[in-house]
Design an enzyme around this catalytic site. Structure first.
Site, PDB file in Angstrom:
ATOM      1  N   CYS A 235     -21.882 -30.326  46.800  1.00  0.00           N
ATOM      2  CA  CYS A 235     -22.063 -28.996  45.945  1.00  0.00           C
ATOM      3  C   CYS A 235     -20.614 -28.283  46.162  1.00  0.00           C
ATOM      4  O   CYS A 235     -20.331 -27.842  45.233  1.00  0.00           O
ATOM      5  CB  CYS A 235     -23.255 -28.306  46.209  1.00  0.00           C
ATOM      6  SG  CYS A 235     -23.318 -27.722  48.061  1.00  0.00           S
TER       7      CYS A 235
ATOM      8  N   GLU B 279     -20.760 -31.604  37.059  1.00  0.00           N
ATOM      9  CA  GLU B 279     -20.383 -31.935  38.636  1.00  0.00           C
ATOM     10  C   GLU B 279     -20.210 -33.440  38.848  1.00  0.00           C
ATOM     11  O   GLU B 279     -21.136 -34.170  38.238  1.00  0.00           O
ATOM     12  CB  GLU B 279     -22.002 -31.514  39.227  1.00  0.00           C
ATOM     13  CG  GLU B 279     -21.572 -30.942  40.617  1.00  0.00           C
ATOM     14  CD  GLU B 279     -22.900 -30.685  41.305  1.00  0.00           C
ATOM     15  OE1 GLU B 279     -24.106 -30.620  40.724  1.00  0.00           O
ATOM     16  OE2 GLU B 279     -22.959 -30.282  42.597  1.00  0.00           O
TER      17      GLU B 279
ATOM     18  N   GLU C 223     -30.059 -22.507  46.216  1.00  0.00           N
ATOM     19  CA  GLU C 223     -28.604 -22.988  46.459  1.00  0.00           C
ATOM     20  C   GLU C 223     -28.433 -24.185  45.527  1.00  0.00           C
ATOM     21  O   GLU C 223     -28.755 -25.328  45.594  1.00  0.00           O
ATOM     22  CB  GLU C 223     -28.622 -23.522  47.935  1.00  0.00           C
ATOM     23  CG  GLU C 223     -28.654 -22.355  49.009  1.00  0.00           C
ATOM     24  CD  GLU C 223     -27.567 -21.561  49.112  1.00  0.00           C
ATOM     25  OE1 GLU C 223     -26.319 -21.784  48.420  1.00  0.00           O
ATOM     26  OE2 GLU C 223     -27.745 -20.298  49.724  1.00  0.00           O
TER      27      GLU C 223
HETATM   28  P1  NAP Z   1     -32.411 -32.380  42.816  1.00  0.00           P
HETATM   29  O1  NAP Z   1     -32.439 -33.785  41.789  1.00  0.00           O
HETATM   30  O2  NAP Z   1     -32.468 -31.169  42.098  1.00  0.00           O
HETATM   31  O3  NAP Z   1     -33.343 -32.557  43.853  1.00  0.00           O
HETATM   32  C1  NAP Z   1     -33.290 -31.787  44.911  1.00  0.00           C
HETATM   33  C2  NAP Z   1     -34.766 -31.639  45.402  1.00  0.00           C
HETATM   34  O4  NAP Z   1     -35.684 -31.090  44.351  1.00  0.00           O
HETATM   35  C3  NAP Z   1     -35.535 -32.932  45.883  1.00  0.00           C
HETATM   36  O5  NAP Z   1     -36.049 -32.866  47.016  1.00  0.00           O
HETATM   37  C4  NAP Z   1     -36.429 -33.044  44.793  1.00  0.00           C
HETATM   38  O6  NAP Z   1     -37.433 -34.270  45.006  1.00  0.00           O
HETATM   39  C5  NAP Z   1     -36.827 -32.077  44.266  1.00  0.00           C
HETATM   40  N1  NAP Z   1     -37.409 -31.862  42.978  1.00  0.00           N
HETATM   41  C6  NAP Z   1     -37.042 -32.717  42.010  1.00  0.00           C
HETATM   42  N2  NAP Z   1     -37.721 -32.202  40.897  1.00  0.00           N
HETATM   43  C7  NAP Z   1     -38.412 -31.230  41.234  1.00  0.00           C
HETATM   44  C8  NAP Z   1     -39.463 -30.482  40.537  1.00  0.00           C
HETATM   45  N3  NAP Z   1     -39.823 -30.596  39.277  1.00  0.00           N
HETATM   46  N4  NAP Z   1     -40.310 -29.692  41.198  1.00  0.00           N
HETATM   47  C9  NAP Z   1     -39.998 -29.279  42.872  1.00  0.00           C
HETATM   48  N5  NAP Z   1     -38.944 -30.052  43.452  1.00  0.00           N
HETATM   49  C10 NAP Z   1     -38.440 -31.113  42.495  1.00  0.00           C
HETATM   50  O7  NAP Z   1     -31.083 -32.633  43.501  1.00  0.00           O
HETATM   51  P2  NAP Z   1     -30.418 -33.987  44.272  1.00  0.00           P
HETATM   52  O8  NAP Z   1     -30.006 -34.905  43.179  1.00  0.00           O
HETATM   53  O9  NAP Z   1     -31.210 -34.121  45.382  1.00  0.00           O
HETATM   54  O10 NAP Z   1     -29.189 -32.997  44.837  1.00  0.00           O
HETATM   55  C11 NAP Z   1     -27.837 -32.983  44.433  1.00  0.00           C
HETATM   56  C12 NAP Z   1     -27.683 -31.591  43.749  1.00  0.00           C
HETATM   57  O11 NAP Z   1     -27.904 -30.643  44.810  1.00  0.00           O
HETATM   58  C13 NAP Z   1     -26.402 -31.202  43.103  1.00  0.00           C
HETATM   59  O12 NAP Z   1     -26.498 -30.639  42.071  1.00  0.00           O
HETATM   60  C14 NAP Z   1     -25.725 -30.395  44.406  1.00  0.00           C
HETATM   61  O13 NAP Z   1     -24.900 -29.627  43.952  1.00  0.00           O
HETATM   62  C15 NAP Z   1     -26.954 -29.630  44.843  1.00  0.00           C
HETATM   63  N6  NAP Z   1     -26.688 -28.994  46.284  1.00  0.00           N
HETATM   64  C16 NAP Z   1     -26.432 -27.829  46.373  1.00  0.00           C
HETATM   65  C17 NAP Z   1     -26.166 -27.222  47.477  1.00  0.00           C
HETATM   66  C18 NAP Z   1     -25.570 -25.799  47.936  1.00  0.00           C
HETATM   67  O14 NAP Z   1     -25.820 -25.304  49.084  1.00  0.00           O
HETATM   68  N7  NAP Z   1     -25.678 -24.923  46.646  1.00  0.00           N
HETATM   69  C19 NAP Z   1     -26.107 -27.961  48.876  1.00  0.00           C
HETATM   70  C20 NAP Z   1     -26.507 -29.423  48.609  1.00  0.00           C
HETATM   71  C21 NAP Z   1     -26.608 -29.947  47.216  1.00  0.00           C
HETATM   72  P3  NAP Z   1     -37.429 -35.790  44.772  1.00  0.00           P
HETATM   73  O15 NAP Z   1     -36.203 -36.217  45.766  1.00  0.00           O
HETATM   74  O16 NAP Z   1     -38.676 -36.167  45.094  1.00  0.00           O
HETATM   75  O17 NAP Z   1     -36.934 -35.951  43.226  1.00  0.00           O
END
Ligand code: NAP
Length: 491
Positions: free
Chosen positions: A298, A395, A264
């Site tokens: 998102c 985004e 997602e």
């Molecule tokens: P993110 O930076 O991708 O982080 C999401 C999760 O992934 C966090 O728990 C993060 O941990 C973890 N993570 C980061 N690097 C990783 C790696 N190398 N290996 C494994 N896990 C890793 O995203 P975000 O900034 O938290 O959230 C915003 C994004 O989520 C936006 O792009 C938004 O559109 C998307 N989103 C999508 C949906 C959907 O349903 N399509 C819903 C909500 C949000 P840490 O916090 O420890 O870095």
């Protein structure tokens, strides 16, 4: 847990009520890497410290999940459903405290947090009902000689990685169907917002979830710790909600064990307003699509694409509504817009607006940061936004609404689809033929017609293109956690 002195006694009490260790096999343990701090984005001050897990800690969590997978899969579906139902009731009873906790760690106003708590709980109610509807089929093979039986069985131990923007709902949207299907779980919430998930672990225990079915791991060594779990042959499924950038890495990593995966990912939602639209409804819808979660969603409308005959009127009305919103600390009464999650997000939103202004956009309201403390950004509307601005391609994840125009239906759909993302699109029109034609032409997993919000636990949420694959919620949601086994029977 250490807390700052700037908190009210109720805020301190709510924070003190959360266990902050690793939740493994039904026990709370310290992290081998010490602790990691959680900030309040409205002040930048530390409000809590949670356990910082090592690779070994995470492996212990997976071992706990693996140990009970077989017994959990064998429980009666009704029992699994009733645990979810009790958890739904407990979350609902405690929604005020959970909302305050969420606002403290994430920043969104209390009314937004209350909305998320209700949305998050609804996934448990929905999947409590789906747990008892898992079925297979029996049929006669075309040659008449054998019988074909299919049965659905839980995929097995799952790893869930969730983002900070919806600290509870992005977890319950995965935990609900996994519990209903009979899967065990390790969940890693975002480092910025772990408290809501830790509170949920306590609630699930109270609701009767057996030890080891749900394990929660918090870590600041995210890439390393998650990388080791994803390589582990005991894991069967990875479900990730987060950025497209991280999602692509995880898809590549998950190839090693050929994990079942759900992704997602990010969005760049177009919001189309046709010349025949009810403008009052379109502006109401725009406020929801843009400002739910302060634009940090998102599903947030990222590009307003408006027919040239109504663009000035729509932009003016949207700017009036956006300009009237009250910005401030989310825990205070009457606040509409809280801070962004951190300083880099605030800086990035400012750079996107500046880029648009440099390329000729006009600021109708807002345009910059608010206050000295915390990470606030003013609700902003921009018109005359040039096609090559970053705002239209990236985004935004903030309270900024860029308005561009179109002159024909074909052009509207072409502009809407002109993005690598494909999560959701919104449009407003009263013409039924146009509505169906446009809905069919949009390259997205979801479409909102004459409404600015699509999220609904009873509907399949998910995207296409770089927004990912898999569906959460609806009748489809539980299928992500079930494998189909076919049994051929000779007569
Ligand atoms: P993110 O930076 O991708 O982080 C999401 C999760 O992934 C966090 O728990 C993060 O941990 C973890 N993570 C980061 N690097 C990783 C790696 N190398 N290996 C494994 N896990 C890793 O995203 P975000 O900034 O938290 O959230 C915003 C994004 O989520 C936006 O792009 C938004 O559109 C998307 N989103 C999508 C949906 C959907 O349903 N399509 C819903 C909500 C949000 P840490 O916090 O420890 O870095």
């Amino acid at each position: 847990m250490s807390t700052t002195t700037g908190l009210s006694s109720r805020e301190s009490a709510v924070l003190a009520g959360v266990r902050t260790g690793l939740f493994i096999g039904g026990e709370w343990r310290p992290g081998s890497n010490g602790v990691v701090a959680v900030d309040d984005p409205s002040t930048g001050e530390v409000i809590a410290e949670v356990a910082d897990a090592s690779v070994e800690d995470a492996q212990a969590a997976l071992a706990a999940a693996v140990a009970v997978q077989e017994s959990w899969a064998a429980t009666a579906p009704r029992e699994r459903g009733e645990i979810l139902r009790r958890a739904f009731e407990l979350i609902t009873e405690r929604s005020e405290d959970l909302a305050l906790l969420m606002t403290l760690e994430m920043g969104k106003p209390l009314k937004e947090s209350r909305g998320e708590i209700a949305y998050a709980a609804e996934f448990f109610r929905w999947f409590s009902e789906e747990a008892v509807r898992i079925s297979g089929r029996y049929s006669v093979a075309p040659n008449g000689a054998t019988r074909l039986l299919t049965m659905k069985q839980p995929v097995g131990p799952c790893l869930f990685i969730t983002p900070w923007n919806f600290p509870l709902a992005m977890g319950t949207r995965k935990i609900g169907p996994a519990v209903a299907a009979g899967c065990t779980i390790v969940v890693k919430p975002a480092t910025q917002t772990p408290l809501s998930m830790l509170a949920l672990a306590g609630i699930m225990t109270e609701a009767g979830l057996p030890e080891g079915v749900l394990n929660v791991v918090t870590t600041s060594h995210t890439g390393q710790v998650m990388g080791e779990l994803i390589k582990d042959s005991r894991l069967r499924k990875l479900s990730f909600t987060g950025s497209t950038e991280v999602g692509k890495k995880l898809v590549a990593q998950s190839a090693e064990q050929l994990l079942r995966i759900s992704m997602e990912l990010g969005g760049n939602a177009p919001f189309l307003v046709f010349g025949d639209a009810d403008l009052d409804a379109a502006v109401d819808g725009a406020m929801l699509a843009k400002m739910r979660n302060m634009g940090e969603a998102c599903t947030a409308a990222n590009r307003f694409i408006v027919h040239e005959s109504v663009a000035d009127e729509f932009s003016r009305r949207l700017a009036d509504r956006m300009g009237a919103l009250t910005v401030g600390r989310g825990t205070l009464d009457g606040i509409d817009v809280g801070p962004l999650v951190d300083r880099p997000s605030q800086v990035k939103v400012g750079e996107l607006v500046q880029d648009a202004v440099d390329k000729g956009a006009t600021v109708l309201t807002g345009g910059g940061t608010v206050g000295e403390q915390g990470y606030f950004f003013a609700p902003t509307v921009l018109k005359d936004v040039a096609p090559d601005t970053r705002l239209l391609a990236e985004e935004i994840f903030g309270p900024v609404a860029p308005v561009t125009t179109f002159s024909s239906d074909d052009e509207a759909v072409r502009l809407a689809n002109d993005t690598e993302y494909g999560l959701v699109a919104y449009f407003f029109s009263k013409d039924l033929t146009r509505a169906l034609t446009v809905a069919e032409g949009l390259d997205t997993g979801m479409v909102g017609i004459n409404q600015g919000i699509v999220s609904n636990p009873a509907a399949p949420f998910g995207g296409v293109k770089h927004s990912g694959f898999g569906r959460e919620g609806g009748a489809e949601g539980i299928e992500e956690y079930l494998d189909v086994k076919y049994v051929g029977i000779a007569l």
